[in-house]
Design an enzyme around this catalytic site. Structure first.
Site, mmCIF file in Angstrom:
data_model
loop_
_atom_site.group_PDB
_atom_site.id
_atom_site.type_symbol
_atom_site.label_atom_id
_atom_site.label_comp_id
_atom_site.label_asym_id
_atom_site.label_seq_id
_atom_site.Cartn_x
_atom_site.Cartn_y
_atom_site.Cartn_z
ATOM 1 N N GLU A 38 0.816 -1.212 0.000
ATOM 2 C CA GLU A 38 0.000 0.000 0.000
ATOM 3 C C GLU A 38 0.851 1.265 0.000
ATOM 4 O O GLU A 38 0.547 2.237 -0.699
ATOM 5 C CB GLU A 38 -0.943 0.000 1.211
ATOM 6 N N HIS A 42 -10.767 -6.400 9.716
ATOM 7 C CA HIS A 42 -11.278 -5.898 8.441
ATOM 8 C C HIS A 42 -12.649 -5.247 8.598
ATOM 9 O O HIS A 42 -13.437 -5.224 7.656
ATOM 10 C CB HIS A 42 -11.366 -7.033 7.416
#
Length: 336
Positions: free
Chosen positions: A72, A141
């Site tokens: 990322e 998540h």
């Protein structure tokens, strides 16, 4: 609709899902401006982790729809560099928790370069990501970290809650000369609605009143807007008229709309899927008290997620999140 199903036609062309509305917005952006490209993990051949970009690789090719390595920090940094060089990148981060791996790029580069360069450098970048709980994805998540990013000067933070906003917010975000964080609540992807043919663009500086009312203002955003509307419907059956305000943009906040609503109703409930401590709901409550304290007939109520890592078990997860019943109970308390 499965995330792996190819885009389908609806009997009514104005009816769409939140996922399909986002895809249509991406398609329009790619088709209308050669500077726009999409990059992220699995956005190409797989069609995106949640199926939003399904079919776009075949339509626009690998130069415009780019699969990236699982880093990322690297691909957000590449997006920042492309924006500085004159491109209009749309960077997809799979889920909001993974954005923390790119936080240095977002906070110390994207958000600061215009200020640190004396206005010479802008970063016209859109970073999309899935946020929120309610899908049994457990503690790692299921975060709602929008409020963290709403704390940062130099960023614009969006949370579309309707198919119209999902369809049209991206083009407005790409027109912004500064970085935009674009939060898509995972529980909304399959939600269906009818597109308003009169809407072709949206004002990112304005919240929206989704339901008018006279007795209490319910302020919400993203995945909690539908819960607020459900609660308002139940309250109506009890003779309580609730006005529902969808923030839409979390930075900068549109104080005029939600404070103006509270001045009319004299009561407020703020719904936020983030944790209560240090939350966006606390900022909204503070602004209401600062600007309309003497208009309030009761203390402001907040309905937030329980201060625990989001559980995996469905019943525990539901208990940890804001629900319509909790919003109804809060509205009753401010009206009692």
């Amino acid at each position: 609709m499965s995330t792996r199903t190819r885009p389908r036609a609806h009997p009514d062309d104005d009816t769409t899902t939140y996922r399909e509305a986002l895809r249509a917005g991406l398609r329009d952006a790619l088709a209308s401006d050669d500077r726009v490209f999409l990059m992220g993990e699995d956005v190409g051949r797989y069609g995106g982790c949640f199926g939003v970009s399904l079919g776009l690789l075949e339509e626009f090719g690998p130069d415009r729809v780019r699969d990236t390595p699982l880093s990322e920090s690297a691909f957000v940094g590449a997006g920042i560099g492309a924006a500085l060089a004159g491109m209009r990148p749309v960077v997809e981060i799979m889920t909001v928790n993974f954005s923390l791996l790119a936080l240095d790029q977002i906070l110390n580069n994207a958000a600061t370069l215009r200020h640190m360069s004396g206005g010479q450098l802008g970063v016209p970048l859109v970073i999309r990501m899935t946020t929120g709980a309610g899908r049994q994805l457990a503690a790692q998540h299921s975060h709602s970290l929008e409020g963290w990013y709403a704390h940062v000067p130099g960023l614009r933070v969006l949370a579309p809650a309707t198919v119209d906003d999902a369809r049209h917010m991206l083009s407005a975000a790409l027109a912004d000369p500064d970085p935009v964080m674009f939060f898509e609540h995972g529980s909304l992807y399959n939600a269906a609605g009818t597109l308003d043919p009169a809407i072709h663009q949206v004002d990112l500086d304005r919240a929206a009143v989704r339901r008018e009312g006279t007795d209490v203002t319910v302020v919400a955003y993203g995945g909690c807007v539908s819960k607020a509307l459900e609660a308002a419907e139940e309250l109506a059956g009890e003779g309580i008229s609730a006005e529902v305000v969808d923030l839409r943009t979390l930075r900068p906040l549109d104080d005029a709309t939600f404070v103006g609503s509270v001045r009319r109703t004299h009561r407020a409930v703020v719904v936020d899927e983030g944790w209560r401590s240090g939350s966006l709901s606390a900022e909204i409550e503070s602004r209401i008290c600062e600007q309309a304290f003497f208009e309030l007939d009761a203390p402001v109520e907040r309905v937030c997620s329980a201060e625990v890592p989001i559980p995996y078990a469905r019943r525990l997860e539901e208990a940890a999140l804001p629900q319509p019943a909790g919003i109804v109970a809060a509205a009753r308390r401010v009206g009692s």
